[in-house]
Design an enzyme around this catalytic site. Sequence first.
Site, PDB file in Angstrom:
ATOM      1  N   LYS A 131     -14.539   8.186  -4.787  1.00 38.14           N
ATOM      2  CA  LYS A 131     -15.858   8.482  -4.207  1.00 38.14           C
ATOM      3  C   LYS A 131     -16.365   9.828  -4.704  1.00 38.14           C
ATOM      4  O   LYS A 131     -17.549  10.002  -5.003  1.00 38.14           O
ATOM      5  CB  LYS A 131     -15.773   8.478  -2.672  1.00 38.14           C
ATOM      6  CG  LYS A 131     -15.454   7.119  -2.088  1.00 38.14           C
ATOM      7  CD  LYS A 131     -15.038   7.202  -0.622  1.00 38.14           C
ATOM      8  CE  LYS A 131     -14.357   5.897  -0.207  1.00 38.14           C
ATOM      9  NZ  LYS A 131     -13.581   6.015   1.039  1.00 38.14           N
TER      10      LYS A 131
ATOM     11  N   LYS B 138      -8.886  13.759   4.159  1.00 40.65           N
ATOM     12  CA  LYS B 138      -8.000  12.593   4.213  1.00 40.65           C
ATOM     13  C   LYS B 138      -7.080  12.796   5.393  1.00 40.65           C
ATOM     14  O   LYS B 138      -7.085  13.869   6.003  1.00 40.65           O
ATOM     15  CB  LYS B 138      -7.196  12.438   2.924  1.00 40.65           C
ATOM     16  CG  LYS B 138      -6.561  13.733   2.407  1.00 40.65           C
ATOM     17  CD  LYS B 138      -5.898  13.555   1.059  1.00 40.65           C
ATOM     18  CE  LYS B 138      -6.854  13.666  -0.095  1.00 40.65           C
ATOM     19  NZ  LYS B 138      -6.847  12.506  -0.971  1.00 40.65           N
ATOM     20  N   ARG B 139      -6.278  11.773   5.730  1.00 44.50           N
ATOM     21  CA  ARG B 139      -5.311  11.977   6.802  1.00 44.50           C
ATOM     22  C   ARG B 139      -4.421  13.169   6.478  1.00 44.50           C
ATOM     23  O   ARG B 139      -4.149  13.445   5.303  1.00 44.50           O
ATOM     24  CB  ARG B 139      -4.448  10.725   6.982  1.00 44.50           C
ATOM     25  CG  ARG B 139      -5.158   9.627   7.704  1.00 44.50           C
ATOM     26  CD  ARG B 139      -5.645  10.052   9.072  1.00 44.50           C
ATOM     27  NE  ARG B 139      -4.570  10.069  10.013  1.00 44.50           N
ATOM     28  CZ  ARG B 139      -4.406   9.163  10.981  1.00 44.50           C
ATOM     29  NH1 ARG B 139      -5.280   8.196  11.144  1.00 44.50           N
ATOM     30  NH2 ARG B 139      -3.372   9.230  11.805  1.00 44.50           N
TER      31      ARG B 139
ATOM     32  N   HIS C 177       0.792  -1.232   0.000  1.00 52.76           N
ATOM     33  CA  HIS C 177       0.000   0.000   0.000  1.00 52.76           C
ATOM     34  C   HIS C 177       0.816   1.270   0.000  1.00 52.76           C
ATOM     35  O   HIS C 177       0.248   2.354  -0.049  1.00 52.76           O
ATOM     36  CB  HIS C 177      -0.926   0.040   1.222  1.00 52.76           C
ATOM     37  CG  HIS C 177      -2.111  -0.854   1.094  1.00 52.76           C
ATOM     38  ND1 HIS C 177      -3.254  -0.473   0.441  1.00 52.76           N
ATOM     39  CD2 HIS C 177      -2.323  -2.115   1.531  1.00 52.76           C
ATOM     40  CE1 HIS C 177      -4.133  -1.463   0.497  1.00 52.76           C
ATOM     41  NE2 HIS C 177      -3.589  -2.474   1.137  1.00 52.76           N
TER      42      HIS C 177
ATOM     43  N   LYS D  66       0.469  14.438   1.211  1.00 53.24           N
ATOM     44  CA  LYS D  66      -0.852  14.738   0.654  1.00 53.24           C
ATOM     45  C   LYS D  66      -1.024  16.237   0.397  1.00 53.24           C
ATOM     46  O   LYS D  66      -1.952  16.662  -0.275  1.00 53.24           O
ATOM     47  CB  LYS D  66      -1.940  14.220   1.586  1.00 53.24           C
ATOM     48  CG  LYS D  66      -1.959  12.689   1.691  1.00 53.24           C
ATOM     49  CD  LYS D  66      -2.986  12.208   2.715  1.00 53.24           C
ATOM     50  CE  LYS D  66      -2.913  10.716   2.995  1.00 53.24           C
ATOM     51  NZ  LYS D  66      -3.538   9.894   1.953  1.00 53.24           N
TER      52      LYS D  66
ATOM     53  N   THR E  73      -8.647   6.434  -2.507  1.00 54.73           N
ATOM     54  CA  THR E  73      -9.994   5.933  -2.801  1.00 54.73           C
ATOM     55  C   THR E  73     -11.011   7.049  -2.640  1.00 54.73           C
ATOM     56  O   THR E  73     -12.067   7.023  -3.270  1.00 54.73           O
ATOM     57  CB  THR E  73     -10.384   4.741  -1.896  1.00 54.73           C
ATOM     58  OG1 THR E  73     -10.051   5.080  -0.552  1.00 54.73           O
ATOM     59  CG2 THR E  73      -9.673   3.480  -2.306  1.00 54.73           C
TER      60      THR E  73
END
Length: 804
Positions: free
Chosen positions: A650, A538-539, A357, A544, A646
């Site tokens: 969505k 998100k985290r 991952h 990110k 993911t």
Amino acid sequence: MTEKNMRDFNDTGSLAGAIDFHLANTVGKTPDAASTTDWRLALSRAVRDKLIDPWFEATRRTYAQDNKRVYYLSMEFLLGRILQDAVNNLGLEDAARSALASHGVDFADVVCDEPDAALGNGGLGRLAACFLDSLSCLGIPAYGYGIRYAHGLFQQSFEDGRQVEMAEGWLRQQHNWEFERAECLYDIGFGGEVNETGGNAIWTPTDVVSAQAYDTPVPGWRAGWTNTLRLWSAKPKKIFDLEPFNRGEYMEAAAPEVLAETISRVLYPDDSTEIGKALRLKQEYFFTAASLQDLLRRFLTHNGDLRALPSKVAIQMNDTHPAIAGPELIRLLIDTHGFDFDDAFGIAQGTLNYTNHTLLPEALEAWDTRLMADTLPRHMQLIERIDARLSKDAAAAKATARIVEDNKVNMGTLAFACANRVNGVSALHTDLMKQTVFSDLHQVYPERILNQTNGVTPRRWLHGCNRGLRDLLNETIGTDWVCDLEQLEKIAPLADDADFRARFMQVKQDNKQMLTSWVKDRMGIEISPDAMFDVQIKRIHEYKRQLMNALETAALANAIRRDPDADWTPRVKIFGGKAAPAYLDAKNIIRLINDIAVSINSDPVIGDRLKVLYPPNYNVSMAEILIPATDLSEQISTAGKEASGTGNMKFALNGAVTVGTLDGANVEIRDHVGDDNIYIFGMTAEEVEAARAGYDTQAYIDQSPILKEVIDQIREGVYSPGEPTRHWPVLEKLLRDDYFMVAADFDAYWAAQRQVDKGFADKDAWARMAVLNTAHSGWFSSDRTIQGYADAIWGVASLAGESK
Ligand code: D6G
């Protein structure tokens, strides 16, 4: 499902009766005394009752057919709320709504009363939950195996903009979806020593705890098939020390219980960050060892010869957390079942598969050899043997891969060496696995790596969370899309139909209106549902790049202040996410975002042109509210760093347009929705690596007056007037080590956002893009992903359509 069951599901009367029954007999309340929670417990039990027949039927059929089964081993299952999802899957929503309404109780209130089952940190855990749903929907006989943490992911609040963590306690209320299996207990040993007797290794652990099973049925669509999620809870072997208790030493008497239960007490709140705690290793071994004992016991009830294991059992290791499964299965085969090492290795490798991952070096698990040898001495011996075997194969292929290096056990290498198939989670990520972290292993075993791009379940992430869009789709293309998401393609031609576009955008507007009320209630902030809702949830992690979004937000505010009367596209920027408690750089970014939000939201010159929201305690349930109301999805990680994502799927599925980098599954989203319906910017993964040599943050800042202005403001304390130096650590980190290249990509991001402004202002063109994002997202169903695993990795078939 039998016809009788089918009738039951559609029978409002029977559900209403079951709710009344459980309110009285399970909860022990009369309707006039019942609280919302009481109604929820009664409804949940009534709904759970409906799962029992299909669950037994699936179990019976699985045993009868004796086909291959799947075991999905995952340290995390981020389920979220269960009731609404179960009601949806069973088609009981109308019945539940009217049954509760007859008592003056609102279904939505009851559903929202349920605490999230937050047994995961983020994408990896939520993926596991989507996979469970798809395995059941496709009728593949499978068990999810994990840990029944007493405390899931911490609850986040903000104090003066700072993240504060509180323990989460989902099990403090009755959790009535599960069945306690008091009889399903396994011994799990730790420590001790290994003695050789007559060529046999005998491991005598010093500590032994019990793993006890709790089973939750996982229904597929209309309960056509129902699998089991089996979570392990740690219990003491010896409940209680009576002797110290009698002496009045109560703490000492309770010590064995406390120590044992510690193993399943808390979910580690780290996500893609380094961990290395002894307790974590114990958790990993605890649930892996219990799961393997359980599945071998099940196998042996119907099969005598363990050599057949690979033809009957496929085990998927979700990341390296269960990677000890390799040595553990080999240990059981040698020490308990009398195989020699080579045979045991062959059986284990034929059975195990590994999903990678992340390629972030800091997130690749590596345990000190000393810790491993102290905690699991027999496994350390076997790891050395597996390593010796690997190094032989490596030498033959002129490669150098090793499991044990520099006094560390590399769990990724161990998982790879013990797996039949190894997969990445997006096309780009799988390519990068081959080229970087696993290049050596790929050279040794060139057939082993394959790709299975992640997916999301349309049941929760469209049907469940977006009623308006669900109804519009049902009316337009029928209901088959729920289990065959590629059917969404049928709405693609309607992107050119003005009437359909208007209806599609009315759904979006209604969802935005609901979010607007939610924001007003929760945060006391007024926002306009006509503004663009721009969301990054998100985290919080440097890769990110929430920081880049925050800097762009501040820069946009500067531009608005300079020229408030220009033709601005109003935006509401929404951030959501938690940082690992020990990840200080991420926590500093959270505080900066909150301070920027205060400064912008209180500025009358900016007004409705820009608002910034950071609702605390982002979780699955919050995502279900935010995603259907989103116009713009922020997927802006440094290219090459987000394995898949993911959330990106969505959003697109729910008609949001993406602004993103060519990272993870964004690449495939672009391929599916088309270049014209996505805003791509920034460096590619290759360009990122090429830019590393001689990277100079300051030079990028100097070249960008827009970025420079914000950096200077932060330095001067504009966003923290009471404490001007508050955000210096963020700047210091950025200038010292902008590893994720915020500065290098900033101008491209800014330019893309200005294109987005223009795009949103053209209502018709935007509506077209939104429709096409939904239409072309069918491929991102986790049903497609699971079918891919079933065909290419597990070799298993669906049993849902089989005759009994
Ligand atoms: C699950 C489903 C239930 C079954 C039980 C034990 O709870 O129907 O009886 O598992 O099944 P085995 O573990 O013995 O297969």
